[in-house]
Scaffold this active site. Structure first.
Site, PDB file in Angstrom:
ATOM      1  N   GLY A  12      47.271  31.101  39.235  1.00  0.00           N
ATOM      2  CA  GLY A  12      46.544  30.379  38.190  1.00  0.00           C
ATOM      3  C   GLY A  12      45.979  29.031  38.605  1.00  0.00           C
ATOM      4  O   GLY A  12      45.732  28.177  37.758  1.00  0.00           O
ATOM      5  N   SER A  13      45.717  28.858  39.905  1.00  0.00           N
ATOM      6  CA  SER A  13      45.134  27.567  40.295  1.00  0.00           C
ATOM      7  C   SER A  13      43.741  27.407  39.686  1.00  0.00           C
ATOM      8  O   SER A  13      43.363  26.298  39.281  1.00  0.00           O
ATOM      9  CB  SER A  13      45.106  27.403  41.814  1.00  0.00           C
ATOM     10  OG  SER A  13      44.304  28.387  42.387  1.00  0.00           O
ATOM     11  N   ASN A  14      42.999  28.491  39.591  1.00  0.00           N
ATOM     12  CA  ASN A  14      41.684  28.397  38.934  1.00  0.00           C
ATOM     13  C   ASN A  14      41.835  28.115  37.449  1.00  0.00           C
ATOM     14  O   ASN A  14      41.102  27.292  36.894  1.00  0.00           O
ATOM     15  CB  ASN A  14      40.884  29.681  39.150  1.00  0.00           C
ATOM     16  CG  ASN A  14      40.241  29.730  40.516  1.00  0.00           C
ATOM     17  OD1 ASN A  14      39.273  29.032  40.776  1.00  0.00           O
ATOM     18  ND2 ASN A  14      40.802  30.526  41.401  1.00  0.00           N
ATOM     19  N   HIS A 103      34.994  36.226  41.994  1.00  0.00           N
ATOM     20  CA  HIS A 103      35.450  37.124  43.057  1.00  0.00           C
ATOM     21  C   HIS A 103      35.431  36.359  44.380  1.00  0.00           C
ATOM     22  O   HIS A 103      34.444  35.678  44.673  1.00  0.00           O
ATOM     23  CB  HIS A 103      34.532  38.356  43.128  1.00  0.00           C
ATOM     24  CG  HIS A 103      35.034  39.378  44.081  1.00  0.00           C
ATOM     25  ND1 HIS A 103      36.071  40.238  43.772  1.00  0.00           N
ATOM     26  CD2 HIS A 103      34.692  39.645  45.368  1.00  0.00           C
ATOM     27  CE1 HIS A 103      36.325  41.006  44.819  1.00  0.00           C
ATOM     28  NE2 HIS A 103      35.509  40.662  45.801  1.00  0.00           N
TER      29      HIS A 103
HETATM   30  C1  GRF Z   1      41.088  33.673  43.382  1.00  0.00           C
HETATM   31  O1  GRF Z   1      40.809  33.667  44.754  1.00  0.00           O
HETATM   32  C2  GRF Z   1      40.019  34.400  42.629  1.00  0.00           C
HETATM   33  O2  GRF Z   1      38.766  34.333  43.242  1.00  0.00           O
HETATM   34  C3  GRF Z   1      40.498  35.823  42.684  1.00  0.00           C
HETATM   35  O3  GRF Z   1      41.904  35.723  42.615  1.00  0.00           O
HETATM   36  C4  GRF Z   1      42.336  34.462  43.090  1.00  0.00           C
HETATM   37  C5  GRF Z   1      43.178  33.846  42.020  1.00  0.00           C
HETATM   38  O4  GRF Z   1      43.825  32.671  42.432  1.00  0.00           O
HETATM   39  N1  GRF Z   1      39.838  36.624  41.676  1.00  0.00           N
HETATM   40  P1  GRF Z   1      44.540  31.762  41.354  1.00  0.00           P
HETATM   41  O5  GRF Z   1      45.498  32.639  40.562  1.00  0.00           O
HETATM   42  O6  GRF Z   1      43.492  31.159  40.486  1.00  0.00           O
HETATM   43  O7  GRF Z   1      45.296  30.711  42.124  1.00  0.00           O
END
Ligand code: GRF
Length: 189
Positions: A12-14, A103
Protein backbone atom coordinates in the site's frame (compact mmCIF):
# COMPACT_ATOMS: atom_id res chain seq x y z
CA UNK A 1 -16.26 16.57 -2.78
CA UNK A 2 -15.21 13.90 -5.27
CA UNK A 3 -14.63 10.67 -3.39
CA UNK A 4 -11.98 8.09 -4.29
CA UNK A 5 -12.04 4.54 -2.97
CA UNK A 6 -8.68 2.80 -3.19
CA UNK A 7 -8.51 -0.98 -3.68
CA UNK A 8 -5.21 -2.57 -2.69
CA UNK A 9 -3.97 -6.07 -1.87
CA UNK A 10 -0.47 -5.49 -0.54
CA UNK A 11 1.92 -3.08 1.08
CA UNK A 12 0.00 0.00 0.00
CA UNK A 13 2.81 2.47 -0.55
CA UNK A 14 0.85 3.92 -3.46
CA UNK A 15 -2.35 4.04 -1.41
CA UNK A 16 -0.51 5.97 1.30
CA UNK A 17 1.15 8.35 -1.14
CA UNK A 18 -2.18 9.11 -2.83
CA UNK A 19 -3.89 9.57 0.54
CA UNK A 20 -1.23 12.03 1.71
CA UNK A 21 -1.37 13.95 -1.56
CA UNK A 22 -5.13 14.51 -1.27
CA UNK A 23 -5.13 15.04 2.49
CA UNK A 24 -5.94 18.76 2.33
CA UNK A 25 -7.38 18.87 -1.17
CA UNK A 26 -10.36 21.14 -1.60
CA UNK A 27 -12.26 18.96 -4.11
CA UNK A 28 -10.98 15.41 -3.81
CA UNK A 29 -10.80 13.06 -0.87
CA UNK A 30 -9.97 9.43 -0.21
CA UNK A 31 -13.14 7.99 1.28
CA UNK A 32 -12.17 4.35 1.76
CA UNK A 33 -9.32 1.91 1.48
CA UNK A 34 -10.58 -1.57 0.61
CA UNK A 35 -8.61 -4.79 0.54
CA UNK A 36 -9.23 -8.43 -0.25
CA UNK A 37 -6.41 -9.44 2.13
CA UNK A 38 -6.99 -9.41 5.88
CA UNK A 39 -3.26 -9.12 6.62
CA UNK A 40 -2.35 -6.57 3.93
CA UNK A 41 -0.08 -3.85 5.28
CA UNK A 42 -2.21 -1.29 3.46
CA UNK A 43 -4.79 -1.74 6.24
CA UNK A 44 -2.25 -0.62 8.87
CA UNK A 45 -1.50 2.40 6.75
CA UNK A 46 -5.23 3.20 6.46
CA UNK A 47 -5.59 3.08 10.23
CA UNK A 48 -2.63 5.41 10.72
CA UNK A 49 -3.96 7.80 8.10
CA UNK A 50 -7.41 7.79 9.69
CA UNK A 51 -9.09 6.56 6.51
CA UNK A 52 -11.98 4.09 6.82
CA UNK A 53 -11.05 0.64 5.59
CA UNK A 54 -12.78 -2.65 4.96
CA UNK A 55 -11.76 -6.16 4.03
CA UNK A 56 -13.83 -8.26 1.70
CA UNK A 57 -13.20 -11.87 0.75
CA UNK A 58 -12.64 -13.11 -2.77
CA UNK A 59 -16.11 -14.67 -2.55
CA UNK A 60 -17.68 -11.35 -1.56
CA UNK A 61 -15.85 -9.75 -4.44
CA UNK A 62 -17.38 -12.27 -6.85
CA UNK A 63 -20.84 -11.86 -5.37
CA UNK A 64 -20.30 -8.13 -5.62
CA UNK A 65 -23.56 -6.84 -4.20
CA UNK A 66 -22.30 -5.49 -0.88
CA UNK A 67 -19.14 -4.17 -2.37
CA UNK A 68 -20.97 -2.57 -5.27
CA UNK A 69 -23.45 -0.92 -2.89
CA UNK A 70 -20.67 0.40 -0.70
CA UNK A 71 -18.80 1.78 -3.70
CA UNK A 72 -21.93 3.42 -5.10
CA UNK A 73 -22.30 5.36 -1.87
CA UNK A 74 -18.66 5.95 -1.01
CA UNK A 75 -16.94 6.49 -4.34
CA UNK A 76 -17.06 8.58 -7.48
CA UNK A 77 -13.77 7.08 -8.66
CA UNK A 78 -12.06 3.79 -7.87
CA UNK A 79 -8.28 3.58 -7.85
CA UNK A 80 -6.53 0.22 -8.02
CA UNK A 81 -3.15 0.44 -6.33
CA UNK A 82 -1.58 -2.99 -6.28
CA UNK A 83 -4.95 -4.72 -6.39
CA UNK A 84 -4.57 -8.32 -7.46
CA UNK A 85 -8.14 -9.46 -8.13
CA UNK A 86 -10.11 -8.94 -11.27
CA UNK A 87 -12.74 -6.24 -10.82
CA UNK A 88 -16.19 -7.78 -11.41
CA UNK A 89 -18.09 -6.64 -14.48
CA UNK A 90 -20.96 -5.12 -12.46
CA UNK A 91 -18.54 -2.74 -10.84
CA UNK A 92 -16.87 -1.91 -14.14
CA UNK A 93 -20.30 -1.21 -15.67
CA UNK A 94 -21.32 0.99 -12.74
CA UNK A 95 -18.12 3.07 -12.99
CA UNK A 96 -17.45 3.65 -16.70
CA UNK A 97 -14.10 5.46 -17.13
CA UNK A 98 -14.02 5.92 -13.38
CA UNK A 99 -11.71 3.03 -12.45
CA UNK A 100 -8.01 3.72 -12.76
CA UNK A 101 -5.14 1.27 -12.34
CA UNK A 102 -1.39 1.62 -12.17
CA UNK A 103 0.70 -1.08 -13.81
CA UNK A 104 4.44 -1.35 -13.15
CA UNK A 105 5.51 -1.70 -16.81
CA UNK A 106 5.02 -0.09 -20.18
CA UNK A 107 1.79 -1.66 -21.38
CA UNK A 108 0.93 -3.38 -23.66
CA UNK A 109 4.23 -5.07 -22.76
CA UNK A 110 4.38 -7.14 -19.58
CA UNK A 111 0.65 -7.03 -18.94
CA UNK A 112 -2.07 -9.62 -18.49
CA UNK A 113 -2.70 -12.46 -16.11
CA UNK A 114 0.18 -13.32 -13.78
CA UNK A 115 2.04 -10.12 -14.63
CA UNK A 116 2.16 -8.32 -11.32
CA UNK A 117 4.74 -7.17 -8.79
CA UNK A 118 8.12 -8.85 -9.00
CA UNK A 119 6.94 -11.17 -11.80
CA UNK A 120 6.93 -8.13 -14.07
CA UNK A 121 10.37 -6.92 -12.99
CA UNK A 122 11.91 -10.41 -13.35
CA UNK A 123 10.49 -10.73 -16.87
CA UNK A 124 11.83 -7.28 -17.79
CA UNK A 125 15.27 -8.31 -16.48
CA UNK A 126 15.23 -11.67 -18.28
CA UNK A 127 14.47 -9.94 -21.56
CA UNK A 128 17.37 -7.51 -21.02
CA UNK A 129 15.14 -4.51 -21.63
CA UNK A 130 16.92 -1.17 -21.80
CA UNK A 131 13.93 0.64 -20.35
CA UNK A 132 10.77 0.04 -18.37
CA UNK A 133 8.18 2.27 -16.75
CA UNK A 134 4.71 2.74 -15.40
CA UNK A 135 1.32 2.84 -17.08
CA UNK A 136 -1.73 4.52 -15.59
CA UNK A 137 -4.86 3.39 -17.40
CA UNK A 138 -8.61 3.02 -17.23
CA UNK A 139 -9.84 -0.43 -16.29
CA UNK A 140 -12.08 -2.45 -18.55
CA UNK A 141 -13.16 -6.08 -18.39
CA UNK A 142 -9.79 -7.37 -19.65
CA UNK A 143 -6.62 -7.28 -17.57
CA UNK A 144 -4.43 -4.30 -18.35
CA UNK A 145 -6.20 -3.44 -21.59
CA UNK A 146 -8.15 -0.26 -20.85
CA UNK A 147 -7.25 3.08 -22.45
CA UNK A 148 -3.86 4.39 -21.44
CA UNK A 149 -3.89 7.72 -19.61
CA UNK A 150 -0.19 8.21 -18.88
CA UNK A 151 3.17 6.46 -19.13
CA UNK A 152 6.58 7.36 -17.73
CA UNK A 153 9.84 5.60 -18.55
CA UNK A 154 13.07 4.86 -16.75
CA UNK A 155 16.23 3.48 -18.33
CA UNK A 156 17.85 0.24 -17.25
CA UNK A 157 21.41 -1.04 -17.35
CA UNK A 158 22.83 -4.55 -17.31
CA UNK A 159 23.59 -4.03 -13.61
CA UNK A 160 19.93 -3.57 -12.70
CA UNK A 161 18.36 -6.45 -10.78
CA UNK A 162 14.63 -7.12 -10.42
CA UNK A 163 14.92 -5.40 -7.02
CA UNK A 164 16.55 -2.23 -8.35
CA UNK A 165 14.02 -2.20 -11.20
CA UNK A 166 11.27 -2.34 -8.57
CA UNK A 167 12.83 0.65 -6.80
CA UNK A 168 12.99 2.67 -10.01
CA UNK A 169 9.34 1.87 -10.70
CA UNK A 170 8.41 2.79 -7.18
CA UNK A 171 10.05 6.20 -7.60
CA UNK A 172 8.07 6.84 -10.79
CA UNK A 173 4.83 5.76 -9.11
CA UNK A 174 5.37 8.05 -6.15
CA UNK A 175 6.17 10.96 -8.44
CA UNK A 176 3.35 10.65 -10.95
CA UNK A 177 0.35 8.66 -9.73
CA UNK A 178 -1.35 11.23 -7.43
CA UNK A 179 -0.78 14.08 -9.86
CA UNK A 180 -2.19 12.12 -12.83
CA UNK A 181 -5.23 11.11 -10.76
CA UNK A 182 -5.82 14.74 -9.86
CA UNK A 183 -5.69 15.72 -13.54
CA UNK A 184 -8.08 12.99 -14.68
CA UNK A 185 -10.56 13.67 -11.90
CA UNK A 186 -10.43 17.44 -12.31
CA UNK A 187 -11.22 17.07 -16.01
CA UNK A 188 -14.22 14.88 -15.20
CA UNK A 189 -15.64 17.35 -12.66
C1 GRF B 1 2.93 -1.24 -7.58
O1 GRF B 1 4.17 -1.45 -8.20
C2 GRF B 1 1.85 -1.09 -8.59
O2 GRF B 1 2.29 -0.55 -9.80
C3 GRF B 1 1.43 -2.51 -8.83
O3 GRF B 1 1.57 -3.14 -7.57
C4 GRF B 1 2.52 -2.45 -6.78
C5 GRF B 1 1.86 -2.10 -5.49
O4 GRF B 1 2.75 -1.58 -4.54
N1 GRF B 1 0.13 -2.56 -9.46
P1 GRF B 1 2.17 -0.93 -3.22
O5 GRF B 1 1.23 -1.93 -2.57
O6 GRF B 1 1.47 0.33 -3.59
O7 GRF B 1 3.36 -0.66 -2.33
Amino acid sequence: MIKIAILASGSGSNAENISRYFYDHKNIKISYILSNKRDAFVLERAKKLGIPSKVFSNKEMKEQVDLLNLLKVEADFIVLAGFLLKVPENIIEAFPNKIINIHPALLPNYGGKGMYGMHVHRAVKENKESETGITIHFVNENYDEGAIIFQAKTSLTAEDSPETIAEKIHTLEQEHFPRVLEEVISKAM
